[in-house]
Design an enzyme around this catalytic site. Structure first.
Site, mmCIF file in Angstrom:
data_model
loop_
_atom_site.group_PDB
_atom_site.id
_atom_site.type_symbol
_atom_site.label_atom_id
_atom_site.label_comp_id
_atom_site.label_asym_id
_atom_site.label_seq_id
_atom_site.Cartn_x
_atom_site.Cartn_y
_atom_site.Cartn_z
ATOM 1 N N GLN A 82 0.827 -1.217 0.000
ATOM 2 C CA GLN A 82 0.000 0.000 0.000
ATOM 3 C C GLN A 82 0.859 1.264 0.000
ATOM 4 O OE1 GLN A 82 -2.897 0.286 -0.845
ATOM 5 N NE2 GLN A 82 -3.942 -1.631 -0.419
ATOM 6 N N SER A 83 2.057 1.171 -0.515
ATOM 7 C CA SER A 83 2.965 2.317 -0.529
ATOM 8 C C SER A 83 2.389 3.514 -1.295
ATOM 9 C CB SER A 83 4.288 1.900 -1.176
ATOM 10 O OG SER A 83 5.058 3.030 -1.502
ATOM 11 N N ASN A 84 2.308 4.662 -0.611
ATOM 12 C CA ASN A 84 1.921 5.909 -1.288
ATOM 13 C C ASN A 84 3.009 6.333 -2.255
ATOM 14 O OD1 ASN A 84 -0.447 6.369 0.373
ATOM 15 N ND2 ASN A 84 0.981 6.869 2.024
ATOM 16 N N ALA A 86 5.129 4.464 -3.908
ATOM 17 C CA ALA A 86 5.134 3.654 -5.136
ATOM 18 C C ALA A 86 4.041 4.141 -6.091
ATOM 19 C CB ALA A 86 4.944 2.176 -4.787
#
Ligand SMILES: *Cc1c(COP(=O)(O)O)cnc(C)c1O
Length: 348
Positions: A82-84, A86
């Site tokens: 859930q990386s912002n 990325a």
């Protein structure tokens, strides 16, 4: 240094135009009276280019600028599923015609038939996504190292075939990315000058530390004196602080300025991230509800909610005196409200 001199140093570096700057800064009237301070918010979540912006866009303007200057075709980056960072990297790559490849660690296992939040956006934007599952007995740190190794091996394969790749570390926390928040600090200071308010405190959620290193370096360059409190959202090892000082100093050198940062310039508070990264906390949940119900404004459970929980606690415990002028840097992340329930927590 004058603001203009700092901007002059930044202007010499390649930069992609990705966001809409300056991001808005204004006072939160209802929360100010509720908390007994003058509370301002700087809306890095409104960076653009989509509705789902955040603090990574400011870093990516320099990172993607650098990637293009180096003639890259592919951009690699890393994070949790859930990386912002990325997701914002994928948006930036698409806008600039680069091909995004992500290596993402499944701290929370995604349901691949029902994707949520940032992972859904990564897929809609057509990124090449490699999901790395945690192995039995492996720590998060070991899993991240394995993920990096897989990414580097992929880069080596593409480069052997004659493709040029640009490798962005987690959070965009490289020298190039960190430069973005030197500009961000100058921008904030100019906005505060314009409204004639001295910034006593600046609070923000801290992860990889690129934002923090850039803010601290920018503050030092222009001789500003606000107290920056970097509220951790994850566990860091003993070498972290020194490595972030070095990151800030390397960024200053890269820009042609003196490496003036010392450990005294960073104030990192690890008191608010537990039970862990991507695990909701009671304080974070309360902070999100307070902001939502007092101001109609959305924070997230992984970053900005925990950062704001730190700010509230500093005020309630008197570490921040009543009547102080406090700025909260809203770094984005609200897509986590649409992520897996384990990440969201008990918000309703
Ligand atoms: C990445 C991120 C942060 C932390 O920024 P770093 O530069 O990695 O320390 C804070 N808030 C949100 C919403 C983020 O996505």
């Amino acid at each position: 240094m004058e603001y203009g001199q700092v901007k002059g140093l930044l202007a010499k570096k390649p930069r992609a135009s990705l966001g809409f700057y300056p991001t808005p800064l204004y006072k939160l009237e209802r929360l100010s009276s509720y908390l007994g301070v003058n509370l301002y918010i700087k809306r890095e979540d409104f960076s653009g280019q989509s509705l789902f912006g955040g603090n990574k866009i400011r870093k990516l303007e320099y990172l993607i600028g650098d990637a293009k200057a180096q003639g890259a075709e592919y951009v690699f980056t890393y994070g949790a599923t859930q990386s912002n960072h990325a997701m914002q990297t994928v948006e930036a790559c698409r806008k600039e015609g680069l091909k995004p490849i992500l290596y993402l660690l499944a701290i929370v296992d995604p349901d691949e038939t029902d994707l949520k939040g940032n992972l859904l956006l990564d897929k809609i934007l057509g990124a090449e996504v490699h999901i790395i599952k945690m192995e039995a007995g492996e720590t998060e740190e070991e899993a991240y190292e394995r993920m990096y190794r897989l990414g580097k091996a992929h880069i080596a394969r593409l480069e052997a075939e004659g493709h040029r790749c640009y490798d962005v570390p987690m959070g965009g926390a490289s020298i190039v990315g960190t430069a973005g928040f030197i500009g961000g600090l100058v921008e904030l200071k100019e906005q505060m000058d314009q409204i004639g308010v001295h910034c006593d405190y600046l609070f923000h959620a801290n992860g990889t530390g690129g934002t923090m290193a850039g803010l601290a370096a920018g503050k030092k360059l222009i001789g500003a004196n606000m107290h920056i409190v970097s509220v951790d959202v994850t566990c860091h090892d003993a070498a972290y602080k020194a490595s972030r000082v070095q990151l800030g100093n390397d960024t200053l050198r890269w820009l042609g300025a003196e490496p003036v940062l010392t450990e005294d310039d960073l104030d990192i508070d690890p008191s608010y991230y537990l039970p862990g990264y991507e695990v909701p906390s009671k304080g974070g949940t309360e902070a999100i509800k307070l902001m939502a119900e007092q101001e109609g404004l959305l924070l997230d459970p992984v970053y900005s909610g925990k950062g704001f929980a730190g700010l509230i606690d500093y005020i309630r415990s008197g570490k921040v005196a009543p009547g102080s002028n406090v700025v909260f840097l809203h770094t984005g992340g609200a897509t986590a409200l649409f992520a897996e329930k384990e990440i969201l927590g008990e918000l309703y």
